[in-house]
Structure formats: structure tokens, C-alpha cells
Write an enzyme that holds these catalytic residues in place. Structure first.
Site, PDB file in Angstrom:
ATOM      1  N   ASN A 204       0.871  -1.276   0.012  1.00 23.44           N
ATOM      2  CA  ASN A 204      -0.137   0.090  -0.024  1.00 23.44           C
ATOM      3  C   ASN A 204       0.650   1.254  -0.071  1.00 23.44           C
ATOM      4  O   ASN A 204       1.839   1.588   0.296  1.00 23.44           O
ATOM      5  CB  ASN A 204      -0.484   0.242   1.063  1.00 23.44           C
ATOM      6  CG  ASN A 204      -0.288  -0.258   2.538  1.00 23.44           C
ATOM      7  OD1 ASN A 204       0.728   0.832   3.152  1.00 23.44           O
ATOM      8  ND2 ASN A 204      -0.625  -1.628   3.493  1.00 23.44           N
ATOM      9  N   ASP A 270      -4.290  -6.732   5.106  1.00 18.41           N
ATOM     10  CA  ASP A 270      -5.180  -6.889   6.009  1.00 18.41           C
ATOM     11  C   ASP A 270      -5.539  -8.512   5.286  1.00 18.41           C
ATOM     12  O   ASP A 270      -5.158  -9.318   6.366  1.00 18.41           O
ATOM     13  CB  ASP A 270      -6.675  -6.373   5.523  1.00 18.41           C
ATOM     14  CG  ASP A 270      -6.941  -5.114   5.917  1.00 18.41           C
ATOM     15  OD1 ASP A 270      -6.729  -5.546   7.366  1.00 18.41           O
ATOM     16  OD2 ASP A 270      -7.558  -4.637   5.340  1.00 18.41           O
ATOM     17  N   LYS A 280       9.297 -17.470 -10.186  1.00 16.42           N
ATOM     18  CA  LYS A 280       8.372 -16.402 -11.335  1.00 16.42           C
ATOM     19  C   LYS A 280       6.989 -16.938 -11.852  1.00 16.42           C
ATOM     20  O   LYS A 280       7.401 -17.733 -12.524  1.00 16.42           O
ATOM     21  CB  LYS A 280       9.018 -15.467 -12.193  1.00 16.42           C
ATOM     22  CG  LYS A 280       8.700 -14.503 -12.728  1.00 16.42           C
ATOM     23  CD  LYS A 280       9.723 -13.928 -13.718  1.00 16.42           C
ATOM     24  CE  LYS A 280       8.782 -12.544 -14.408  1.00 16.42           C
ATOM     25  NZ  LYS A 280       9.855 -11.782 -15.347  1.00 16.42           N
ATOM     26  N   PRO A 297      -3.262 -12.090  10.055  1.00 14.14           N
ATOM     27  CA  PRO A 297      -3.262 -11.758  11.847  1.00 14.14           C
ATOM     28  C   PRO A 297      -3.338 -10.265  11.844  1.00 14.14           C
ATOM     29  O   PRO A 297      -2.722  -9.262  11.480  1.00 14.14           O
ATOM     30  CB  PRO A 297      -1.933 -12.301  13.121  1.00 14.14           C
ATOM     31  CG  PRO A 297      -1.264 -12.270  11.859  1.00 14.14           C
ATOM     32  CD  PRO A 297      -1.864 -12.992  10.566  1.00 14.14           C
ATOM     33  N   ASP A 298      -4.147 -10.143  13.480  1.00 12.35           N
ATOM     34  CA  ASP A 298      -4.435  -8.904  13.605  1.00 12.35           C
ATOM     35  C   ASP A 298      -3.789  -8.443  14.710  1.00 12.35           C
ATOM     36  O   ASP A 298      -3.776  -8.989  16.382  1.00 12.35           O
ATOM     37  CB  ASP A 298      -6.343  -8.650  14.039  1.00 12.35           C
ATOM     38  CG  ASP A 298      -6.622  -7.149  14.163  1.00 12.35           C
ATOM     39  OD1 ASP A 298      -5.195  -6.586  15.280  1.00 12.35           O
ATOM     40  OD2 ASP A 298      -7.779  -6.715  14.376  1.00 12.35           O
ATOM     41  N   ILE A 299      -2.754  -7.788  13.991  1.00 13.70           N
ATOM     42  CA  ILE A 299      -1.444  -7.680  15.248  1.00 13.70           C
ATOM     43  C   ILE A 299      -1.596  -6.900  16.194  1.00 13.70           C
ATOM     44  O   ILE A 299      -1.164  -7.437  17.911  1.00 13.70           O
ATOM     45  CB  ILE A 299      -0.140  -6.891  14.444  1.00 13.70           C
ATOM     46  CG1 ILE A 299      -0.086  -7.436  13.337  1.00 13.70           C
ATOM     47  CG2 ILE A 299       1.247  -6.541  15.355  1.00 13.70           C
ATOM     48  CD1 ILE A 299       1.038  -6.997  12.577  1.00 13.70           C
TER      49      ILE A 299
END
Ligand SMILES: Cc1cc2nc3c(=O)[nH]c(=O)nc-3n(C[C@H](O)[C@H](O)[C@H](O)COP(=O)(O)O)c2cc1C
Length: 333
Positions: A204, A270, A280, A297-299
């Protein structure tokens, strides 16, 4: 009181420049190392020889007098713990506010990331000029407003340099304010990188600047900082470079164990690709390909759960006012 601290004193072309000789002596008496940078106009009011003798260091004026491998303005900005511009002329204030860097002093100010104190001094009509006031408002620094009284130009009004004691006390306050000393703070920053194959990934646009600014602030407020980041960062505190959400999670869990506070400023993906291709991925005759993603995982949730197990400790909050104090009135964007 100020031993081990380097104060960069910036002097501009105002009549109050002579007073700064005494301010330098006050700083020296408190054991500070003083670097004086003058505008060319300041030298109409006070001599280089005087300033050199009082500060015990060479006085810098010219930006292109480069002795080192680093340009002077960056080298001075790196060396000093605080910059004090006194007296600050209407001209220099306005230039700094507009981002103009046409001499050594204004270039240093632009590159300076630590606290800056500005002590303006000028004729009262100059002080009240709306353009000057607008420019002052743009500066998120510690502004020590001038005092009212009889001015050297013959006018009476607001414009006289504030007392040297006020400048000295504010310098000490900003240099010694360490409310986070003894605290360990973990901060995450940057966007995680999730591999697709050995040459491709998804990520991102996170710049990592927010986490870095928080880490710098916490460090300057006295905390022992660990920055877990996906970006290349060079700092004197502990920096752990990670790539994926999984790497970040492992680093957070390890570092968080003995810390007092965690600030999650990272943009963690996410989802990640379910199966990372070991080679490749080749172009095929198909017009479409499908990648399957699975949840990361939600850290934060995990760290908080771990924290709840180890109660008590998570009691520290970094207040915006602390951030402001660190860099004068500079706000984080
Ligand atoms: C005798 C004299 C006194 C001055 N005093 C001041 C002053 O106190 N404050 C100010 O803002 N400008 C003052 N000026 C005007 C500045 O020197 C002028 O704006 C100059 O361009 C400032 O340059 P600098 O900001 O690069 O030092 C004075 C000028 C003269 C000739």
C-alpha cells in the site's frame, strides 16, 4: 545544566543582535556547546570576532563555505539539539515561513527537525504588520513574543526583544523536558509487503512518516524506542526492519513483552496471498488469473490480548501536547 547539549544560535540583522553576546555567555556558563550562525546583515551589528571569542567556535555565515563531506546546513542541523534564532528579523521570519532558503541560517532552519525557538525583535509597526503576523502563524515553533517599551528606533510599542532570561529558561525547558524517560515504547510504521512470487508483491502507499515522527518524538521525550518498520530508516534508536504482516507480528510480539506502550502506526495488509509461488509466475495464454487471499493476523488484537495477560502495564499515552512541546509548536501532519 546544559552540559552535553549543543545550541545553535542564529543571529539576524536586528539592532538587538548585540544582546545575544550575553545570551551566549549564559549558555556557556551552563556548559552548553554553542555554534553561532549569522546572516550577513547580522554582522553589521555585531562582529564575528566577538561571537567567536564568546562561543569558542568558528562563526558560520556563508552557505557555500563547505569544509566537510556534508553541506554546512545539514551538518549544523544534525549537530545541534536546539536552534535559537534571536533576534529574529521580520525578514528572516518571513523567509523561513515561506520556506525560502537563501542563506545558511534559513537553510538550517528549513532542515532542522528538533525544537526551534524564535525571539523576534523589530519596530512596533513591523511587528503589527499583518503579513508578518500571518507568516509567524505559519511557524510551528516556540515563539517568544517581543515586549513593549521604548524601542531603539525611537518608537514606543511592542517590538523589544524579550528578556534573555526568558530565552534561556525556554531553552532549558525544551532541552530537559523528558516525561517519557525510563519508558519503553514500541512503534510500528510503513505498509507491509506481501509476496506473490519472488519478484512481485502487493502493498500500500503508506509512507511510514507518521510512525517515524512518533518514534522521533518519543525518543526526544526520553523514551527507549523500538521502531518496527517496513521502510529503510537510519536512527540512533533501535530500528527493526520487517517486510510482511507475519514478520511484523513476530517482531511486535517479541518487543512488546517488555514495553510500556505500543503505538501501531503501520498500515498492515489485511490479506496476504494464500500460496506464494516459489518461482516467478509465468505469463499464460489466459486473459485472467486468480489469486486467492487469506486474512492476516490482527497484530494489535493479539498484542492487546497478550498485554491483558501481563497486566498491569499499558498506561502510557503520548499526548499531542508532548509532541508539540518537543518541536516547539510544530504539529505533525
Ligand atoms: C540600523 C538598523 C536596525 C535594524 N533593526 C531591525 C530590527 O530590529 N528588526 C528587524 O526585523 N529588522 C531590522 N532592520 C532591518 C533588517 O536589517 C533588514 O530587514 C535586513 O534585510 C535583515 O536581514 P536578515 O534577516 O538576513 O538578517 C534594521 C536595519 C537597520 C539599518
Amino acid at each position: 545544566m546544559l552540559s552535553g547539549k549543543t545550541i545553535l544560535v542564529g543571529i539576524t540583522g536586528g539592532i538587538a543582535a548585540y544582546k545575544i553576546c550575553e545570551l551566549i555567555r549564559m549558555y556557556k556558563r551552563a556548559n552548553a556547546n554553542i555554534i553561532v550562525v549569522c546572516t550577513a546583515n547580522a554582522l553589521n551589528f555585531v562582529t564575528k570576532l566577538t561571537l567567536q571569542n564568546l562561543s569558542g567556535n568558528e562563526v558560520a555565515v556563508e552557505e557555500f563555505d563547505v569544509k566537510d563531506f556534508k553541506p554546512e546546513h545539514i551538518s549544523y542541523a544534525d549537530q545541534a539539539d536546539i536552534m535559537v534564532i534571536a533576534p529574529a528579523t521580520a525578514n528572516t521570519i518571513s523567509k523561513i515561513a515561506q520556506g525560502i532558503c537563501d542563506n545558511l541560517l534559513t537553510s538550517i532552519a528549513c532542515a532542522f527537525t528538533k525544537p526551534v525557538i524564535i525571539a523576534p525583535a523589530m519596530n512596533c509597526n513591523m511587528w503589527e504588520n499583518p503579513v508578518l503576523q500571518e507568516n509567524l502563524n505559519k511557524l510551528h515553533y516556540e515563539i517568544l513574543e517581543p515586549e513593549s517599551g521604548y524601542l531603539a528606533c525611537g518608537y514606543e510599542g511592542k517590538g523589544r526583544l524579550c528578556s534573555l532570561e526568558k530565552i534561556f529558561d525556554k531553552t532549558v525547558e525544551l532541552l530537559t523536558y523528558k516525561p517519557l524517560s525510563g519508558k519503553k515504547i514500541v512503534i510500528t510504521s510503513g505498509g507491509t509487503i506481501e509476496d506473490i512470487d519472488p519478484v512481485r508483491y502487493i502493498s500500500n502507499y503508506s509512507s511510514g512518516k507518521m510512525g517515524l515522527a512518533l518514534a522521533d518524538t518519543a525518543k526526544n521525550l526520553g523514551a527507549e524506542v523500538t521502531l518496527i518498520t517496513t521502510k529503510n530508516v537510519s536512527r540512533k534508536y533501535n530500528v527493526i526492519k520487517v517486510k510482511s504482516a507475519f514478520e511484523m507480528k513476530a517482531a511486535v510480539e517479541k518487543e512488546f513483552e517488555n514495553s510500556d506502550c505500543i503505538i501501531m502506526a503501520a498500515a498492515v495488509a489485511d490479506y496476504r496471498v494464500k500460496e506464494i509461488s516459489p518461482q516467478k509466475m509465468k505469463k499464460t495464454s489466459d486473459d485472467e488469473i486468480t489469486l486467492t487471499f487469506v486474512k492476516n493476523p490482527d497484530i494489535l488484537k493479539r498484542a492487546v490480548r497478550q498485554e491483558v495477560k501481563n497486566l498491569p502495564s499499558c498506561h502510557l499515552a503520548l499526548l499531542p501536547s508532548d509532541c508539540r512541546l518537543l518541536r516547539g509548536k510544530r504539529k505533525f501532519n
